[in-house]
Design a protein around this motif. Structure first.
Motif, PDB file in Angstrom:
ATOM      1  N   ILE A  74       5.822  -8.954 -10.573  1.00  0.00           N
ATOM      2  CA  ILE A  74       7.265  -8.856 -10.333  1.00  0.00           C
ATOM      3  C   ILE A  74       7.626  -7.440  -9.895  1.00  0.00           C
ATOM      4  N   VAL A  75       7.119  -6.449 -10.647  1.00  0.00           N
ATOM      5  CA  VAL A  75       7.423  -5.054 -10.316  1.00  0.00           C
ATOM      6  C   VAL A  75       6.878  -4.711  -8.935  1.00  0.00           C
ATOM      7  N   LEU A  76       5.652  -5.174  -8.650  1.00  0.00           N
ATOM      8  CA  LEU A  76       5.011  -4.869  -7.367  1.00  0.00           C
ATOM      9  C   LEU A  76       5.815  -5.451  -6.211  1.00  0.00           C
ATOM     10  N   LEU A  77       6.268  -6.699  -6.361  1.00  0.00           N
ATOM     11  CA  LEU A  77       7.006  -7.355  -5.276  1.00  0.00           C
ATOM     12  C   LEU A  77       8.365  -6.686  -5.080  1.00  0.00           C
ATOM     13  N   TRP A  78       9.017  -6.320  -6.201  1.00  0.00           N
ATOM     14  CA  TRP A  78      10.282  -5.600  -6.084  1.00  0.00           C
ATOM     15  C   TRP A  78      10.065  -4.314  -5.314  1.00  0.00           C
ATOM     16  N   ALA A  79       9.014  -3.577  -5.712  1.00  0.00           N
ATOM     17  CA  ALA A  79       8.725  -2.297  -5.054  1.00  0.00           C
ATOM     18  C   ALA A  79       8.436  -2.518  -3.576  1.00  0.00           C
ATOM     19  N   ALA A  80       7.640  -3.544  -3.265  1.00  0.00           N
ATOM     20  CA  ALA A  80       7.244  -3.790  -1.872  1.00  0.00           C
ATOM     21  C   ALA A  80       8.469  -4.044  -0.998  1.00  0.00           C
ATOM     22  N   SER A  81       9.500  -4.688  -1.592  1.00  0.00           N
ATOM     23  CA  SER A  81      10.685  -5.008  -0.792  1.00  0.00           C
ATOM     24  C   SER A  81      11.594  -3.803  -0.605  1.00  0.00           C
ATOM     25  N   ARG A  82      11.421  -2.773  -1.439  1.00  0.00           N
ATOM     26  CA  ARG A  82      12.278  -1.589  -1.368  1.00  0.00           C
ATOM     27  C   ARG A  82      11.625  -0.397  -0.693  1.00  0.00           C
ATOM     28  N   LEU A  83      10.379  -0.576  -0.259  1.00  0.00           N
ATOM     29  CA  LEU A  83       9.595   0.582   0.173  1.00  0.00           C
ATOM     30  C   LEU A  83       9.954   1.113   1.553  1.00  0.00           C
ATOM     31  N   HIS A  84      10.685   0.347   2.351  1.00  0.00           N
ATOM     32  CA  HIS A  84      10.893   0.686   3.760  1.00  0.00           C
ATOM     33  C   HIS A  84       9.555   0.792   4.484  1.00  0.00           C
ATOM     34  N   VAL A  85       8.679  -0.129   4.195  1.00  0.00           N
ATOM     35  CA  VAL A  85       7.391  -0.165   4.874  1.00  0.00           C
ATOM     36  C   VAL A  85       7.420  -1.364   5.802  1.00  0.00           C
ATOM     37  N   ALA A  86       6.950  -1.158   7.047  1.00  0.00           N
ATOM     38  CA  ALA A  86       6.831  -2.300   7.950  1.00  0.00           C
ATOM     39  C   ALA A  86       5.562  -3.050   7.553  1.00  0.00           C
ATOM     40  N   TRP A  87       5.746  -4.133   6.803  1.00  0.00           N
ATOM     41  CA  TRP A  87       4.571  -4.843   6.297  1.00  0.00           C
ATOM     42  C   TRP A  87       3.872  -5.578   7.440  1.00  0.00           C
ATOM     43  N   THR A  88       2.594  -5.299   7.606  1.00  0.00           N
ATOM     44  CA  THR A  88       1.780  -6.029   8.574  1.00  0.00           C
ATOM     45  C   THR A  88       0.700  -6.747   7.777  1.00  0.00           C
ATOM     46  N   PRO A  89       0.076  -7.773   8.354  1.00  0.00           N
ATOM     47  CA  PRO A  89      -1.020  -8.442   7.632  1.00  0.00           C
ATOM     48  C   PRO A  89      -2.084  -7.440   7.183  1.00  0.00           C
ATOM     49  N   ALA A  90      -2.320  -6.426   8.030  1.00  0.00           N
ATOM     50  CA  ALA A  90      -3.353  -5.450   7.681  1.00  0.00           C
ATOM     51  C   ALA A  90      -2.974  -4.692   6.416  1.00  0.00           C
ATOM     52  N   LYS A  91      -1.689  -4.275   6.328  1.00  0.00           N
ATOM     53  CA  LYS A  91      -1.267  -3.511   5.148  1.00  0.00           C
ATOM     54  C   LYS A  91      -1.313  -4.376   3.893  1.00  0.00           C
ATOM     55  N   ALA A  92      -0.880  -5.646   4.019  1.00  0.00           N
ATOM     56  CA  ALA A  92      -0.932  -6.549   2.883  1.00  0.00           C
ATOM     57  C   ALA A  92      -2.378  -6.744   2.433  1.00  0.00           C
ATOM     58  N   ALA A  93      -3.271  -6.866   3.418  1.00  0.00           N
ATOM     59  CA  ALA A  93      -4.687  -7.052   3.074  1.00  0.00           C
ATOM     60  C   ALA A  93      -5.225  -5.833   2.339  1.00  0.00           C
ATOM     61  N   LEU A  94      -4.786  -4.640   2.767  1.00  0.00           N
ATOM     62  CA  LEU A  94      -5.235  -3.416   2.100  1.00  0.00           C
ATOM     63  C   LEU A  94      -4.747  -3.390   0.648  1.00  0.00           C
ATOM     64  N   ALA A  95      -3.492  -3.837   0.429  1.00  0.00           N
ATOM     65  CA  ALA A  95      -2.958  -3.879  -0.934  1.00  0.00           C
ATOM     66  C   ALA A  95      -3.784  -4.824  -1.798  1.00  0.00           C
TER      67      ALA A  95
END
Lengths: 264, 262
Positions: A126-147
């Motif tokens: 929950i905390v991780l997903l909240w953070a991910a939505s607030r990060l101002h990061v352009a999420w790409t499949p590559a970045k998600a895979a790295l996470a």
């Protein structure tokens, strides 16, 4: 394949046993949840007071917090048996495992499963997903895979630490509480970016226990922080966790060979 | 009265024997303290605004918390828990003594002996590592007096949680919830003065300040020693409340006690 299905059979048996005590199970899950809420609240208090942490923002630190907690909670769930290993040694019950024609690693890991840690995984998520939505990061499949790779590597690091802690019981009988400094101390330290710490602590959790490789390096690459190291290296860094676990399992096998029953 | 004193003294001496556990606990607490100090230092370096506590005071606060950690109501007496689980608690009911007072005495020893073993070396190391000494002699005295009241408060909370075992049998859940409340609202996770100002009134009305925050701030003069009596009113008032709740729970619990096992 046989080994994995056997492991899940172990899990389902222990889980069904635990669910017999529903009230106790619910209270445990609620208790773990309360602890997690308290920790998140503490981080929030610090940010509301100071604004930032040497340039790191609240969502970024929450990303570290969520990620590391998922890692340690998954490792605790899967490798819980290693955490309780000293009981097995003290009572001499390890002898029985040696007689069975299956790997000791599988049998010890399957000894116990702690459903409350599954709750901790959910809280971390929950905390991780909240953070991910607030990060101002352009999420790409590559970045998600790295996470995901970072979390996978993190589970390996903590699993390796639990295995090492259990391995020491072959010599000490008692569980070595000092190892808590590396396991729980490590998860505590890695909740914040390692760059804020003094060199000795940073080196400890980079070179001895490769927590930096699974938390700091991939996260810095995801946040695209200035000074993040070359992309290829940050992509390879979660592998350090796998190597760490492999080495720990090798030490475990040495321990098994030196095992001498307590005879009780 | 002498019977209860004997229980405290015996348990105290018995608990002083766990030196290996104390050494391990000391090492862990030292490590935690070092990490916390680095984190809080990094936060202070990130803001130039005026804070309700100086960095040096926050560091002192953290070390006091690490030194006194075993004093907080984070665990219960294992033998009481085992008695409730096995059903041996019936023997306790047969004894011609006030059960609450017997348990409270055991818990007083549990809250003091392990703390003493860890706190003494921690004070020495922490003073070398940058913890401030007490502000004045009066602050030192106020701190010691307030810590004694904090022990009573902590023991009363521990007793209440222990008695709740009569209902839950496995009390790990209740203990964790209580632990979470204590850690956050007593000041162990974050020094309480750093909470937003709107939260301060709420924190004043909670019982947990008296376990850690009040004595620590008396030590560093953040609360002047002349205000000691107010601290004691809050600490001892809450102690009385928890003793009453505990006694009420024990009275109800033993009336409907169903003994487990045989």
């Amino acid at each position: 394949m046989n080994a994995i299905s056997l492991y899940f059979r172990y899990l389902s048996v222990t889980l069904r046993g635990k669910m017999e005590y529903k009230w106790s199970f619910l209270m445990m899950a609620l208790g773990s949840f309360a602890i997690a809420v308290g920790e998140v609240a503490a981080i929030w208090v610090m940010f509301s007071r100071f604004g930032s942490l040497r340039g790191w923002t609240l969502p970024q630190v929450a990303f570290f917090y969520g990620g590391v907690n998922i890692c340690i909670a998954l490792a605790e769930t899967i490798f819980r048996g290693f955490d309780l290993f000293s009981h097995l040694i003290r009572k001499g019950d390890f002898d029985r495992l040696l007689l069975r024609p299956r790997s000791t690693i599988l049998q010890v890991a399957g000894q116990d499963v702690s459903p409350t840690h599954i709750g901790k995984v959910a809280q971390g998520l929950i905390v991780l997903l909240w953070a991910a939505s607030r990060l101002h990061v352009a999420w790409t499949p590559a970045k998600a895979a790295l996470a995901v790779a970072g979390i996978g590597g993190g589970v390996c690091v903590f699993a390796g630490l639990f295995v090492l802690q259990a391995t020491m019981c072959f010599w000490t009988i008692e569980s070595l509480e000092l190892m808590n400094i590396l396991t729980y101390g490590g998860s505590e330290a890695a909740q914040y970016p390692l760059s804020i710490y003094r060199p000795w602590l940073r080196n400890l959790f980079t070179w001895l226990v490769p927590l930096a490789c699974i938390a700091y390096v991939p996260s810095a690459a995801i946040f695209a922080r200035p000074g993040a190291i070359v992309p290829l290296l940050s992509w390879l860094s979660p592998l350090a966790g796998v190597v760490f676990l492999a080495l720990s399992l090798r030490v475990w096998r040495i321990g098994v060979r030196h095992y001498c029953s307590t005879g009780t | 009265m002498s019977a209860y004193y004997a229980i405290i003294a015996t348990r105290f001496r018995a608990l002083l024997q766990y030196r290996a556990a104390a050494a391990a606990g000391f090492a862990t607490q030292l490590f935690w303290g070092l990490v916390r100090v680095m984190v809080v230092t990094a936060f202070y370096q990130s803001s130039t605004a005026h804070q309700p506590m100086s960095l040096s005071q926050s560091i002192t606060y953290i070390w006091l918390g690490q030194a006194m950690l075993a004093m907080l109501p984070w665990n219960v007496d294992r033998e009481i828990a085992a008695m409730v689980r096995s059903g041996d608690v019936v023997y306790e009911l047969l004894r011609p003594r006030d059960l609450y007072a017997v348990w409270f005495s055991r818990i007083l020893a549990l809250r003091t002996a392990p703390t003493l073993l860890r706190a003494v070396p921690m004070f020495v190391i922490a003073l070398l590592l940058g913890m401030e000494p007490p502000k004045t002699a009066a602050s030192a005295i106020a701190y010691v007096v307030s810590v004694m009241a904090a022990v009573l408060l902590s023991a009363a909370i521990t007793a209440m949680v222990s008695i709740s075992l009569l209902w839950t049998i496995s009390g790990d859940g209740v203990l964790r919830i209580m632990g979470a409340l204590v850690m956050l609202f007593s000041g162990l996770l974050v020094p309480l003065p750093l909470f937003p100002s709107w939260a301060q009134t709420a924190l004043d009305w909670l019982p947990f300040r008296g376990i850690a925050d009040i004595p620590y701030r008396l030590y560093m003069g953040h609360i002047p020693a002349s205000d000691l009596h107010w601290a004691l009113v809050s600490q001892l008032g809450w102690t009385a409340v928890f003793v009453l709740i505990g006694r009420l729970m024990l009275w109800r619990g033993t009336r409907r006690l169903v003994v487990q096992g045989g």
